[in-house]
Design an enzyme around this catalytic site. Structure first.
Site, PDB file in Angstrom:
ATOM      1  CE1 TYR A  52      -3.156  -2.908   0.353  1.00  0.00           C
ATOM      2  CE2 TYR A  52      -3.735  -2.126   2.534  1.00  0.00           C
ATOM      3  CZ  TYR A  52      -3.928  -3.007   1.497  1.00  0.00           C
ATOM      4  OH  TYR A  52      -4.886  -3.987   1.614  1.00  0.00           O
ATOM      5  CE  LYS A  77      -3.727  -6.834   4.352  1.00  0.00           C
ATOM      6  NZ  LYS A  77      -3.722  -5.353   4.414  1.00  0.00           N
TER       7      LYS A  77
END
Length: 280
Positions: A52, A77
């Site tokens: 992200y 993540k």
């Protein structure tokens, strides 16, 4: 006053709120401000990812919000291109450096990338990272039941969470049941279908109105009653607050069935089938 939010206990004992904040697209100073505002409004579970490119904004929000770090649960993540063991360890360290955090409460393998077939190796690295104190709880995203079963079979360690695409167009009944069999908590990404018509549907609007709620609140409540943890993204304080206020009403079984009735076998909004989708 912050709303009362129920909690779930993961299979490793970690307690998590029943709803979290998705942060995809929330970047820079504006993103950090929005995330800090959400924390101040009552969110305690904050979801980000290496890919992200906003772990720094999340870390900035953590440092500038009104809530102590130990009262928050920050999740990031591991990207697909970093599944080999040593690369995974280094990437987790870099995730921490980016955010300026000493540890993550949750860290997940973002996609299984089965064609590459390194997700078991990545999982072994996650197990090691937890031993080193980098992570409190480890889990996965977008893992089909057979992938989770393989992780357990080959390592003896069960993911605490499986974050999957789940919304009324794709209710994931089989996935939810299989996660539950293994003791894995299911999280829902894109829980509102990213606005793909569902919130304007007459049936959803009617159900929401019957409870004095918005369509978004009705759909998020549906997730709660399915046993999933939704992580809707919201940048504005109005929507952030609205999304939290879903614990003071309950949908009937008939209303649950109406919302679940929108689902179809091909309900993935972007066709990201974990069997074939490769994330790098």
């Amino acid at each position: 006053m912050n709303p009362i939010i129920s909690e779930k206990v993961l299979n490793d004992g970690l307690k998590v709120p029943a709803i979290g904040l998705g942060t995809y697209g929330l970047k820079g100073a504006a993103g950090a401000k929005a995330i800090a505002g959400a924390i101040d409004a009552g969110y305690r579970l904050i979801d980000t990812a290496f890919n992200y490119e906003n772990e720094g904004a999340v870390g900035q929000a953590v440092r500038h919000c009104s809530v102590p770090r130990e009262d928050l649960l920050i999740c990031s993540k591991l990207p697909g291109r970093r599944h080999s063991y040593q690369e995974a360890i280094v990437t987790i360290e870099e995730s921490l450096y980016r955010a300026g955090l000493d540890y993550y409460d949750l860290y997940l393998i973002h996609w299984p990338n089965p064609k590459v077939d390194l997700y078991v190796e990545a999982w072994q690295a996650m197990i090691e990272a937890k031993k080193r104190g980098y992570i409190r709880s480890i889990g996965v995203c977008n893992f089909l039941p057979e992938y989770n079963e393989r992780l357990v079979r080959e390592t003896g360690v069960t993911p605490s969470i499986n974050q999957v695409e789940l919304h009324p167009f794709f209710s994931q009944t089989h996935q939810l049941a299989k996660d539950a069999e293994l003791g894995i908590t299911t999280e829902s990404w894109s829980p509102l279908g990213r606005g793909h018509r569902i919130l304007e549907d007459e049936a959803i609007v009617k159900i929401a109105a019957a409870h004095g709620k918005t369509p978004s609140q009705a759909v998020l409540r549906w997730h709660i009653q399915l046993g999933a943890v939704p992580i809707p993204k919201a940048a504005s304080l109005q929507h952030q607050t609205e999304n939290l206020n879903i614990f003071d009403f309950e949908l009937s079984e008939e209303e649950m069935q109406v919302i679940s009735g929108f689902s179809s076998g091909g309900g993935r909004l972007w066709g990201q089938d974990p069997r074939t989708h490769e994330e790098f």
